[in-house]
Design an enzyme around this catalytic site. Structure first.
Site: not given
Ligand code: GDP
Ligand code: IMO
Ligand code: MG
Length: 428
Positions: A13-14, A18, A40, A42, A299-300, A330, A412
């Site tokens: 979720d870094e 994006k 997941g 975004t 996702v969850t 972020r 970003s």
């Molecule tokens: P991913 O799983 O690594 O693709 O990250 P996620 O989508 O799960 O979570 C990142 C969240 O941060 C999303 O809601 C993005 O829209 C948001 N996001 C990404 N870059 C930035 C940023 O520089 N600033 C802010 N405020 N939000 C960001």
């Molecule tokens: P993105 O791509 C954050 C975590 C789960 C759990 C562990 C194992 O959006 O960064 P799994 O269902 O893969 O067997 O769960 O990994 N996890 C994530 N945490 N972002 C994800 O994906 C993740 N995918 C799995 O929460 O701790």
């Molecule tokens: Mg994610």
């Protein structure tokens, strides 16, 4: 440069989605090579949000190829849900290609992921319950069903029969669960196969042709280094290789064909699920990060655990994945903080540790060594060049690059495409 890997450096979720979407402006092909619908990602364009799970984050560009590689745990139900959702929003789906070698997620995988993890009690991983671990278990146990089997009606019926007999025995013996119905699953998956067949191909041949033709290819990692099955905080990890090396096995593109690696670094840290997290802030600071950052899972929907940036973890990711550039995301979430901390080392029993400890017992007990930075206390979302950033934000970024040993490539400052500052001009 023609082939670029995007990889998460922390616990997911870094903001990979994006950055992949941003870089995909220049790419011909975007490829997922591991993980599945546990991801997941975004993407926000002009305030419109797209939440992608299996779909490569290049899908919003008409004409780009979006490849689901052989290393992906492929859930046809989720893929079709996503395709329908995107089509309803007018997105062109003609560029989708699905590997005939990807392993298929079946209903018993999702079911066993959920009840299996709960059955671990206190030791549960807190998985996303999307069947990813059980699907890869079947692959490694050499009983998995692949996409090439799914689209072969006769073969699928046979393989499902064999597998379901085994799974129903396991469900009964291990969890006293009622059996799943063969005809129901068969019918459901035959429907998926009919719809997906036109998109299935040999993506290994396709990708290597694209590489040979000098096309620009972006490999989109899901999850992150600290969730990698071998390099992460085992056993609190996912079941695949999100590191850059995962591209070779998950897409069939050789290591020597990879030109650049971009590591995505959230300006602070989050984690979903169980497992050690040295810089976690179980206090008002952590709550403020969660609220400012709306840190809840895509996702969850679980609240994410929050804490300060752990530069030790990012440095480790840099070593393993050979990261050329960091994309720091972020940073704007820290706009209102009076002070910001960065972990630059760990202390264990009074000693400074040089490496990330393998033992979770040790990792759970390390004491982060922090450096403190004054906050910039102003909104940076409108900054469009590195020079425009406040000096205090630059000081934080400069130190991050020093401690991690990785050059700054992108900053970003918001979720939208244009809220992006490119520092390194040679990423692609
Ligand atoms: P991913 O799983 O690594 O693709 O990250 P996620 O989508 O799960 O979570 C990142 C969240 O941060 C999303 O809601 C993005 O829209 C948001 N996001 C990404 N870059 C930035 C940023 O520089 N600033 C802010 N405020 N939000 C960001
Ligand atoms: P993105 O791509 C954050 C975590 C789960 C759990 C562990 C194992 O959006 O960064 P799994 O269902 O893969 O067997 O769960 O990994 N996890 C994530 N945490 N972002 C994800 O994906 C993740 N995918 C799995 O929460 O701790
Ligand atoms: Mg994610």
């Amino acid at each position: 440069m023609a082939t670029v890997v995007v990889t998460g450096t922390q616990w997911g979720d870094e903001g990979k989605g994006k950055i992949v979407d941003y870089l995909a402006q220049q790419a011909d092909v975007v490829v997922r090579f591991q993980g599945g619908s546990n991801a997941g990602h975004t993407v926000t364009v002009d305030g419109e949000e797209y939440k992608l799970r299996l779909m490569p984050s290049g899908i919003l560009y008409k004409g780009s190829l979006c490849v689901v590689g052989n290393g992906v745990a492929f859930d046809p139900m989720i893929m079709l849900e996503e395709m329908d959702g995107l089509a309803a929003r007018g997105i062109d789906l003609s560029g989708i290609r699905i590997s005939n070698r990807a392993h298929v997620v079946l209903p018993y995988h999702r079911l066993m992921d959920g009840i299996g993890d709960e059955a671990r009690g206190k030791g549960k991983i807190g998985t996303t319950k999307r069947g990813i671990g059980p699907c890869y278990m079947d692959r490694d146990n050499r009983i998995g069903i692949r996409v090439c089997d799914l689209i072969d009606k006769e073969e699928f019926a046979k393989r499902l029969k064999e597998n379901l007999a085994l799974k129903n025995k396991e469900l009964k013996a291990l969890y006293d669960h009622e059996p799943l119905d063969y005809d129901e699953i068969l019918k459901e998956y035959e429907g998926y196969a009919d719809r997906l067949r036109p998109y299935v191909c040999d993506t290994i041949a396709l990708l290597n042709e694209e590489v040979a033709a000098g096309k620009k290819i972006l490999f989109e990692g899901a999850q992150a280094t600290m969730l990698d099955i071998d390099y992460g905080t085992y056993p609190y990890v996912t079941a695949s290789h999100p590191i850059s090396g995962g591209v070779a096995v998950g897409a069939g593109v050789a290591p020597k064909k990879i030109d650049k690696v971009v590591g995505i670094v959230k300006a602070y840290c989050t984690r979903v699920g169980e497992g050690p997290f040295p810089t976690e802030q179980l206090n008002a600071i952590g709550d403020k990060i969660r609220e400012e950052g709306h840190e809840y899972g895509v996702v969850t929907k679980r609240p994410r655990r929050t804490g300060w940036l752990d530069a030790c973890v990012v440095r480790y990711a840099g070593l393993i994945s050979g990261i050329d550039y960091m994309a720091v995301t972020r940073l704007d979430i820290l706009d209102s903080f009076d002070e910001i901390k960065m972990c630059v080392g760990y202390k264990y029993k009074g000693e400074l540790l040089k490496e990330i400890p393998a033992s979770l017992k040790v990792l759970a007990q390390v004491e982060p060594v922090y450096e403190t930075f004054p906050g910039w206390k102003t909104s940076i979302t409108k900054c469009r060049s590195y020079e425009e950033l406040p000096e205090k934000a630059k000081a934080y970024l400069t130190r991050m690059a020093e401690v991690t040993g990785i050059a700054l490539g992108i900053v970003s400052v918001g979720p939208n495409r244009d809220e992006t500052i490119v520092v390194a001009k040679d990423i692609f």
